[in-house]
Design a protein around this motif. Structure first.
Motif, PDB file in Angstrom:
ATOM      1  N   UNK A 451       0.704  -1.137   0.129  1.00 61.89           N
ATOM      2  CA  UNK A 451      -0.033   0.047   0.029  1.00 61.89           C
ATOM      3  C   UNK A 451       0.850   1.198   0.088  1.00 61.89           C
ATOM      4  N   UNK A 452       0.625   2.176  -0.777  1.00 66.99           N
ATOM      5  CA  UNK A 452       1.655   3.464  -1.279  1.00 66.99           C
ATOM      6  C   UNK A 452       1.129   4.446  -0.547  1.00 66.99           C
ATOM      7  N   UNK A 453       1.132   4.142   0.781  1.00 63.48           N
ATOM      8  CA  UNK A 453       0.524   5.317   1.865  1.00 63.48           C
ATOM      9  C   UNK A 453       0.831   5.242   3.102  1.00 63.48           C
ATOM     10  N   UNK A 454       0.124   5.907   4.069  1.00 70.39           N
ATOM     11  CA  UNK A 454       0.132   5.878   5.495  1.00 70.39           C
ATOM     12  C   UNK A 454      -0.575   4.417   5.702  1.00 70.39           C
ATOM     13  N   UNK A 455       0.225   3.551   6.264  1.00 66.61           N
ATOM     14  CA  UNK A 455      -0.341   2.246   6.440  1.00 66.61           C
ATOM     15  C   UNK A 455      -1.346   2.143   7.813  1.00 66.61           C
ATOM     16  N   UNK A 456      -0.882   2.990   8.773  1.00 67.78           N
ATOM     17  CA  UNK A 456      -1.862   3.149  10.135  1.00 67.78           C
ATOM     18  C   UNK A 456      -3.122   3.770   9.835  1.00 67.78           C
ATOM     19  N   UNK A 457      -2.990   4.736   8.963  1.00 68.49           N
ATOM     20  CA  UNK A 457      -4.336   5.569   8.482  1.00 68.49           C
ATOM     21  C   UNK A 457      -5.254   4.500   7.741  1.00 68.49           C
ATOM     22  N   UNK A 458      -4.605   4.005   6.853  1.00 68.39           N
ATOM     23  CA  UNK A 458      -5.446   3.177   5.914  1.00 68.39           C
ATOM     24  C   UNK A 458      -6.133   1.858   6.768  1.00 68.39           C
ATOM     25  N   UNK A 459      -5.161   1.404   7.620  1.00 72.19           N
ATOM     26  CA  UNK A 459      -5.752   0.219   8.267  1.00 72.19           C
ATOM     27  C   UNK A 459      -6.829   0.989   9.444  1.00 72.19           C
ATOM     28  N   UNK A 460      -6.507   1.988   9.812  1.00 72.79           N
ATOM     29  CA  UNK A 460      -7.685   2.510  10.817  1.00 72.79           C
ATOM     30  C   UNK A 460      -8.987   2.777  10.139  1.00 72.79           C
ATOM     31  N   UNK A 461      -9.006   3.210   8.811  1.00 69.14           N
ATOM     32  CA  UNK A 461     -10.188   3.535   8.136  1.00 69.14           C
ATOM     33  C   UNK A 461     -10.810   2.112   7.616  1.00 69.14           C
ATOM     34  N   UNK A 462     -10.046   1.013   7.286  1.00 69.51           N
ATOM     35  CA  UNK A 462     -10.627  -0.397   6.921  1.00 69.51           C
ATOM     36  C   UNK A 462     -11.395  -0.854   8.392  1.00 69.51           C
ATOM     37  N   UNK A 463     -10.742  -0.566   9.387  1.00 64.59           N
ATOM     38  CA  UNK A 463     -11.253  -1.028  10.873  1.00 64.59           C
ATOM     39  C   UNK A 463     -12.374  -0.251  10.847  1.00 64.59           C
ATOM     40  N   UNK A 464     -12.616   1.050  10.730  1.00 61.74           N
ATOM     41  CA  UNK A 464     -13.769   2.119  10.693  1.00 61.74           C
ATOM     42  C   UNK A 464     -15.038   1.530   9.975  1.00 61.74           C
TER      43      UNK A 464
END
Length: 579
Positions: A451-464
């Motif tokens: 994933x070409x970006x902020x992993x934590x932010x992406x994982x957080x939105x997937x979680x949400x």
């Protein structure tokens, strides 16, 4: 004593009031076993539910031990037990586990020794001790009826209501259940009322209540039934009832009521004198306090722990469900990886120096644009693919979670289960699934697809987004009456996520303004895109027409989706939905 005085239950039908229970007046003393009989549709179950408080009486009064229930509050959960027609146990559990869960939900015990003692006593009373380790799913019809009784007896109710507990049983099993109910009525002055369509084994009852079109046609000793209706055999009673309108039967009964009640009182005195019926001594002030302590309800935390433990036990014993969850967690990320190759390609940059050749400059612009279209479309599509797959997981998680066990939940709520404890146990269980599914999806795609970006932010939105769809479908499940309705509506909801998100085609602004706030997939997709690397982010923006929202707006909106959905779930669990 339980006394009904001109009790009515009225519904609105075809614009007019219709009495399903019409001015029923009866008296039932302690230690009494009564059958409620009558032809189909005569109001037997309706009367039983009215006594239980499931149907609020439209008129009249119910008196329990001198207390007017309509004015001074309903039965406490420990005073009453209700055994419905349907099974109130989970198939994957054993008999012992089912009774233990019922005890933990309804009775506050001092320690495990007292808990085990109560469970063992109930199993012995109902004849289930030899099969305590047997799963519910393999029990016969008669054994399931015994289990239903056992799960109600854990709180030592003084009034036990049974709705068609002998229906569908063979003659031997039917007699065994009726005999068991008879024996239960002989302990501690317990009143047992049993709705039945069958006119067999009437000699085991203390009295028979015959209903016709919601009205009392007879209430007296079993041996006087044929005499009262002037028939030779009990099987002729129902045809005899159909020969006259219900108001005439009710009028006839009122004329003979006193004499038949005197017969019941004489029979009762004989039973007490012979020792066949033992009644508890009159209560004194100190004993009433002890009774309240002995039947105290467990707290919210205790009920929550029992429900959560039971839910996990049921989950791990359902191999099909476990395998489905594992298959989803493995296959869905693999599907994303299959389409992620194009998202790895580099994006050429514009040269720092101005091209002297106009043709070369145009070619450079075309090359950069081609890379942006190729990579931007791929990255945007892959993010939305993950979001939609997790939305589908959320639907699968909770669409049937409450609606699929509606009858059992309504029964347990009637027995004193707090809706807040029930909902909290569901949220805790589903949260574990959401966290595992979302973080695994993010980790797997990032590891093998980069994933070409902020992993934590992406994982957080997937979680949400998973949490939002799980909560929304849980709300749907709590508000729908059947699992099929909840599943269908949840599938439609997931199906509209992609077209209404605007990730593929931008909607007209006039439509987008009203739909966007409700589309969870848009906010998760938009929030993830905002966390991409600058060059990749620009490439995505270059190929989409939909306006992206800020990270904070996406975060707050998805949190609002979860909050509103949980509130709707709470309303749904509190609402009475027992037909």
């Amino acid at each position: 004593m339980l006394e009904l005085k001109d009790v009515c239950f009225t519904i609105r039908k075809d614009g007019e009031d219709a009495n399903l229970v019409d001015k029923v007046s009866i008296q039932i003393p302690k230690g009494h076993f009564m059958a409620i009989v009558g032809p189909s549709g005569c109001g037997k179950t309706t009367l039983l539910k009215t006594i239980a408080g499931l149907n609020p009486e439209s008129d009249g009064a119910l008196i329990w031990d001198g207390r007017d229930l309509s004015k001074e509050g309903d039965f406490s959960p420990s005073e009453i037990g209700y055994v419905p027609q349907f099974s109130i146990a989970y198939d994957p559990l054993t008999v012992d586990e089912s009774v233990e869960a019922a005890t933990r939900l309804r009775v506050k015990t001092k320690n495990n020794a007292e808990l085990d003692q109560r469970i063992d006593r109930v199993l012995e009373e109902t004849g289930l001790a030899p099969i305590a380790d047997r799963p519910v799913k393999v029990l016969s019809g008669g054994q399931k009826r015994r289990l239903g009784l056992a799960m109600e007896l854990v709180s030592d109710p003084k009034l036990l209501l049974c709705d068609e507990v002998t229906s569908g049983l063979d003659p031997r099993s039917e007699r065994e259940i009726v005999r068991l109910l008879h024996d239960l009525s002989r302990k501690d002055g317990r009143i047992v009322l049993s709705v039945t369509h069958s006119l067999a084994h009437l000699e085991l009852y203390d009295s028979i209540l015959v209903l016709h079109e919601g009205r009392v046609a007879y209430h007296g000793p079993p041996d006087q039934l044929t005499h009262y209706f002037s028939v030779k055999d009990t099987e002729e009673v129902y045809p005899r009832l159909a020969g006259q309108p219900s108001d005439r039967w009710q009028s006839s009964w009122e004329k003979h009521r006193v004499s038949y009640y005197k017969m019941l009182e004489r029979n009762r005195e004989k039973s007490v004198a012979s020792g066949a019926l033992s009644l508890p001594p009159a209560k004194v002030e100190g004993e009433e306090v002890k009774d309240e302590v002995a039947t105290k309800m467990p707290g919210l935390v205790s009920q929550f722990g029992t429900l959560l433990s039971r839910r996990w036990r049921i989950f791990f014993r359902d191999r099909g469900q476990v395998l489905l969850q594992l298959a989803i967690m493995i296959c869905f990320p693999l599907l994303v990886i299959l389409f992620s190759d194009k998202a790895k390609d580099p994006i050429r940059k514009y040269s720092d120096t101005r091209q002297s050749d106009m043709q070369e400059e145009v070619q450079e612009h075309q090359n950069v644009r081609m890379d942006q279209v190729k990579v931007g479309s791929a990255v945007s599509g892959i993010i939305m693919f993950q979001v939609v797959l997790l939305a589908l997981m959320g639907s699968n998680n909770s669409a049937r979670e409450i609606a699929g066990e509606r009858l059992i939940y309504e029964k347990e709520k009637f027995g004193g289960l707090r809706p807040s404890a029930y909902l909290a146990s569901k949220v805790a269980f589903l949260s574990c699934l959401v966290i595992a599914q979302s973080l695994w999806m993010a980790f797997f795609v990032n590891t093998f697809g980069q994933f070409r970006g902020d992993f934590v932010q992406h994982a957080g939105f997937l979680l949400l987004v998973n949490g939002a769809m799980t909560a929304i479908c849980l709300a749907i499940s709590s508000l729908m009456r059947t699992a099929e309705q909840a599943s269908l509506l949840s599938i439609y909801l997931v199906g509209f996520q992609l077209p209404l998100s605007g990730a593929v085609l931008a909607l007209p602004e006039s439509v987008e303004t009203y739909t966007r706030p409700f589309i969870s997939s848009y906010w998760a997709w938009s929030g993830s895109v905002e966390g991409l690397q600058t060059q990749v982010h620009d490439a995505v923006k270059a190929v989409i027409d939909t306006t992206l929202s800020s990270r904070d707006a996406c975060l707050y909106t998805l949190a609002a989706h979860i909050g509103v959905a949980l509130f709707a779930s709470w309303l749904g669990t509190r609402r009475h939905q027992w037909d």
